[in-house]
Design an enzyme around this catalytic site. Structure first.
Site, PDB file in Angstrom:
ATOM      1  CB  SER A 131      -1.959  34.171  -2.638  1.00 50.77           C
ATOM      2  OG  SER A 131      -3.361  34.060  -2.610  1.00 50.77           O
TER       3      SER A 131
ATOM      4  CG  ASP B 144      -5.563  35.285  -9.881  1.00 53.57           C
ATOM      5  OD1 ASP B 144      -6.278  34.319  -9.555  1.00 53.57           O
ATOM      6  OD2 ASP B 144      -5.075  36.083  -9.053  1.00 53.57           O
TER       7      ASP B 144
ATOM      8  CG  HIS C  62      -3.520  32.805  -7.526  1.00 50.95           C
ATOM      9  ND1 HIS C  62      -3.982  34.056  -7.218  1.00 50.95           N
ATOM     10  CD2 HIS C  62      -3.052  32.272  -6.368  1.00 50.95           C
ATOM     11  CE1 HIS C  62      -3.801  34.281  -5.926  1.00 50.95           C
ATOM     12  NE2 HIS C  62      -3.236  33.215  -5.394  1.00 50.95           N
TER      13      HIS C  62
END
Length: 539
Positions: free
Chosen positions: A245, A460, A516
């Site tokens: 991320s 995601d 994710h």
């Protein structure tokens, strides 16, 4: 819950963004350390890189034009001078952990915890968990994992993604069980809480809580050098930096620092081989603008609405647009997407207010009996609710004693230092976002002898794979292996393609059905992926 977030953070005509693009720009909703972060900031992708930078307080002197500047990528411009003392102020403390509360019997793997002091006076104390490979610690890779946020603990990666333990959510009391798909079967893994105020890391004074993208990268480099000095038997292991991320912004800077430090002769010479990224934020414009096309691609938006927005907003859905039609289109898009769980678009969104336990742990600290009772009513089919075990376990006195946490250094355990983002501001009192895009660092790394693995859970919507493929293609690499399926157990696990430039190689892979944090959703497939990649085999 997303609707509640909008109410709490009051989306009112943000500066530098469309007033109604709250889901796609304001209040970035992102998974970090396997939790749903509600960033209290309206992220302006048109970040001014000339903004004030925080001066790192490290053993090395950092001057103007520091390592975080995309203009300063070469060794000649690498201005962390090699003036670091070889004799660090060693205030670190480590311990081998043989048992943990909630786990029955002795741990069947070697777990070490400890602290590494950062800075000349070591006012920053970063806590780490180190798990030796269960296969061949001497020769297996050393993987250094960094959570995103920025400023999150690696607790989520350790206990819900690919660490050797996981919470058993079928019991009310937090209990631990072995993870059959732990990456420690193929690698030594160093997890650490990379920012004071997150997890068990802390600072000795208020000023030491200040951080930035470039400072975080410098601190990680210092952390790694000190840790390797204390663990010399792992200096020769192939080393990979990995993260998820927001780490996509910072991690390439860290890797660049390591290569530059090696070329300057900094000791120890780190055996850096490459890096791994999972659904990374890389370029704010590319990644955030990919959300609406992704939503359309997955039938969350109609063709008519998507085409109208594409025309009226000129393909830019995140910067201020005077067009009333664009604003109207984005408002309609928000209505379509605001109740979608962005981290995995097929999973249910948490609607109950049952997340206080993992947010700050206050429930478990104030009244543990009530906290445990509340777990009975948690619907663990809603993934975010399962994270409620985090703080309940981490705030237990017996857990802190078992992990050898320095007494009196933190109050309530928190997964993330969530005050980094403040609505309407790019920078806060504690964090400076001084890297707007990590693409210049990726481009520079393509000139190194370096391997990269970029994986994307294809469900995601936080940082969709279509944005990732776009920035990868912008590196202008030679295509080695075109788009093709990869398999686990004779089933399609995703799709992959490879790129190269002389001694640099990049493998991109989607993980079919994953969200994710891909290893959390598809653990067997992700373990197979990294094992093959570490061995230089095709996926």
């Amino acid at each position: 819950m997303i609707k509640e977030v909008f109410k709490i953070y009051d989306f009112q005509k943000p500066k530098g963004g469309n007033p109604l693009s709250k889901l796609l720009v304001g209040g970035l909703i992102e998974a970090e350390g396997d939790r749903l972060l509600k960033h209290r900031k309206i992220l302006n992708p048109a970040f001014n890189i000339e903004k004030l930078k925080v001066t790192p307080r490290t053993n090395c002197r950092v001057h103007n034009g520091d390592i975080g500047d995309p203009e300063a990528l070469s060794v000649s411009a690498f201005t962390i001078l090699n003036t670091c003392s070889s004799d660090y102020h060693n205030s670190s403390a480590s311990a081998v952990i043989s048992t943990l509360p909630g786990f029955s019997g002795k741990l069947p793997f070697k777990l070490e915890t400890g602290y590494i002091g950062i800075g000349e006076e070591e006012n920053v104390q970063l806590f780490y968990y180190f798990v030796e490979s269960e296969r061949n610690p001497k020769d297996d890779p050393l993987l250094v994992w960094q959570a995103g946020g920025p400023g999150c603990s690696d607790f989520g990666a350790l206990f819900t993604q690919f660490g050797p333990l996981q919470f058993n959510t079928t019991f009310v009391e937090p209990t631990l069980t072995l993870n059959p798909y732990s990456w420690t079967q193929v690698a030594n893994i160093l997890f650490f809480d990379n920012s004071p105020g997150a997890g068990f890391s802390y600072a000795r004074n208020q000023n030491a809580y200040r951080n930035s993208d470039t400072l975080s990268a410098a601190q990680t480099y210092e952390f790694l050098r000190k840790w390797l000095k204390e663990h010399p038997k792992f200096v020769s292991n192939p080393l990979y930096i990995a993260g998820i991320s927001y780490t996509g912004i910072v991690l390439p800077v860290i890797v660049q620092n390591i290569y530059n430090g090696n070329e300057l002769g900094n000791e120890p010479i780190i055996n850096i081989k490459g890096y791994i990224l999972n659904n990374p934020l890389t370029d704010r414009s590319i990644d955030f603008n990919s959300r609406i096309p992704y939503a359309h691609q997955f039938a969350l938006l109609s063709n008519e609405l998507f085409k109208a927005a594409e025309i009226n907003c000129h393909g830019d859905y995140i910067n201020e647009n005077p067009s009333t039609r664009c604003v109207d289109n984005l408002q309609e898009i928000d209505k379509c997407l605001e109740s979608i769980f962005q981290m995995q678009i097929l999973e249910p969104i948490c609607l109950e207010d049952t997340t206080a336990l993992y947010k700050d742990g206050s429930s478990s600290e104030k009244n543990r009996t009530n906290a445990i009772r509340s777990l009975k009513y948690i619907n663990t089919a809603c993934r975010e609710n399962g994270y409620s075990y985090f703080a309940l376990w981490a705030n237990e006195k017996s857990v802190r004693e078992a992990l050898h946490i320095h007494k009196g250094t933190i109050g309530t355990w928190e997964l993330c230092n969530s005050d980094h983002y403040v609505i309407g501001k790019d920078d806060t009192a504690t964090y400076t976002y001084d890297v707007s895009s990590s693409l210049p660092y990726h481009k520079n790394l393509t000139k190194k002898s370096c391997r990269a693995l970029v994986m994307s859970g294809d469900h995601d919507m936080v940082f969709p794979y279509i944005g990732t493929r776009k920035w990868i293609r912008s590196l202008n690499l030679t295509v080695g292996r075109p788009w093709t399926p990869w398999f686990v157990g004779k089933q399609v696990a995703g799709y992959t393609e490879t790129y190269m430039n002389e001694d640099y190689s990049l493998t991109f892979a989607t993980v079919k059905g994953a969200g994710h944090s891909a290893p959390e959703y598809k653990p067997e497939e992700c373990l197979a992926m990294v094992d093959r990649w570490f061995g230089s085999y095709a996926l």
